[in-house]
Design an enzyme around this catalytic site. Structure first.
Site, short mmCIF file in Angstrom:
data_model
loop_
_atom_site.label_atom_id
_atom_site.label_comp_id
_atom_site.label_asym_id
_atom_site.label_seq_id
_atom_site.Cartn_x
_atom_site.Cartn_y
_atom_site.Cartn_z
N CYS A 124 0.81 -1.21 0.00
CA CYS A 124 0.00 0.00 0.00
C CYS A 124 0.85 1.27 0.00
O CYS A 124 0.35 2.33 -0.36
CB CYS A 124 -0.93 0.01 1.21
N HIS B 18 -9.11 3.73 -1.36
CA HIS B 18 -7.70 3.36 -1.18
C HIS B 18 -7.23 2.61 -2.41
O HIS B 18 -7.23 1.38 -2.45
CB HIS B 18 -7.57 2.50 0.08
N CYS C 288 0.09 2.22 6.73
CA CYS C 288 0.41 0.82 6.95
C CYS C 288 0.58 0.14 5.60
O CYS C 288 -0.05 0.52 4.60
CB CYS C 288 -0.68 0.13 7.76
#
Length: 383
Positions: A89, A339, A369
């Site tokens: 991510c 996201h 994260c």
């Protein structure tokens, strides 16, 4: 060490699941902010040293070094190379770090950094677990060395988010209030025109279509938990979506040579890791490390962006570091905005830059994260 400057940043609107960008080819999605960035800055694209691009799940139409492909699809000079980064991510935040490091080292002067993810074309479950018999689980957790070190049980983000909520005593209701605030802030940002300068419309989409302005606590409370008896629901998690963002990073010499006006300076970059079974807790030690290395405290930071993969992650981070909610994700986060995995880091930085300029803040800190229990931290100084 030489300075690295952010000249400009731009992003696509975020397209929701089965939404307006669902039929846009992943390379066209990535090419859009690249093309707009070059046009807006007026830079001679021939002078760019590299395109460093973040993307996860590089299979199918996202395969084959999409950083290079997107640059070409954007119609930009073919002698400029491109590379694709996968730090899960945090991929596009890491792309910005690599770009800044290239400039700081003196080996490069102009680097485009960013990232993208087409989650309609390549859903996360299909990408991460294609051909794997483990279901919603990590495909490496049966490796002998992994089993010997961490055990061979179920390892996924939902479990991690639940573990964090339990350890930090974060109730479902508290997470739902946090999620509601994310939608309210994102809607207010659009209503007030705060996103206008950073978003370049694509395929007829002019605004983020992931925001749910009619979200209520009652509606969130009615959702079923993902795991039986758990606290995490879809309402307190980030959305699958499509999106891309790009930034131009320049050296001091490039600023002079090309007559550029920097918007910010890269003040600090670092990355740290934590327990991969907990997976999502690394922003806590990573932020502590970054502040210590930079000789700063939480009080020195005017605005924060901490990715809302799940509400429990920024909430635990805020609790551990004493960060007030009014200074984090002030224009909404991934619960409302979505996201797009490999593109989120660059999207967060684009938004953080604009928010600092709007509020008159000096320093902004971004963290998120990442798979494998990792977290990047970037501190920028508005100029």
């Amino acid at each position: 060490m030489a300075e690295a400057y952010i000249i400009d940043a731009v992003r696509t609107p975020i397209g929701r699941k089965k939404g307006s960008l669902a039929q846009v080819h992943p390379a066209d999605l990535a090419a859009h902010p690249l093309r707009v960035l070059i046009e807006r800055t007026g830079i001679d694209a021939n002078a760019v040293d590299d395109c460093v691009w973040g993307c996860c799940d590089t299979i199918g139409p996202q395969a084959g070094d999409i950083g290079r492909t997107a640059w070409l699809v954007a119609g930009l000079p073919q002698h400029v190379p491109g590379t694709t980064v996968d730090r899960q991510c945090g991929s596009s935040q890491q792309a910005v770090h690599f770009a800044a490091q290239g400039v700081m080292s003196g080996t490069q002067d102009l680097v485009v950094a960013g990232g993208s993810q087409a989650m309609n074309a390549i859903p996360i479950s299909a990408a991460m677990f294609a051909g794997q018999p483990y279901g919603f689980d990590n495909p490496f957790n049966t490796a002998r060395g992994w089993v010997e070190r961490y055990g061979g049980g179920v390892l996924n983000q939902i479990n991690s988010a639940e573990m964090i909520a339990e350890k930090w005593n974060i109730s479902r209701e508290a997470m739902e209030r946090f999620a509601l605030a994310s939608h309210e802030r994102a809607q207010a940002a659009w209503d007030n025109g705060w996103f206008d300068a950073e978003v370049a419309p694509l395929a007829g989409l002019e605004r983020d279509e992931t925001i749910r302005p009619n979200t209520t606590l009652e509606g969130l409370a009615a959702l079923n938990p993902v795991q039986e008896g758990g606290r995490v629901t879809a309402g307190v998690a980030s959305q699958n979506c499509d999106g891309a963002a790009a930034l131009l990073i320049a050296s001091e010499q490039a600023v002079k040579d090309h007559g550029l006006t920097p918007r910010a300076r890269i003040h600090h970059i670092s990355v740290r890791a934590d327990d991969p079974v907990w997976m999502l807790t690394a922003p806590i030690p990573a932020t502590r490390h970054a502040l210590e290395k930079a000789g700063m405290t939480v009080a020195d930071i005017d605005l924060f962006e901490c990715n809302e993969a799940f509400a429990s992650i920024p909430m635990a981070w805020m609790q551990e570091l004493g960060i007030p909610h009014e200074k984090i994700n002030v224009q909404g986060g991934a619960i409302a905005l979505g996201h797009p995995l490999g593109g989120t880091g660059a999207r967060l930085m684009t938004t953080l830059l604009g928010a600092l300029e709007r509020t008159g803040g000096r320093y902004g800190l971004q963290t998120m994260c990442e798979g494998g229990g990792q977290a990047n931290v970037t501190i920028i100084e508005r100029l």
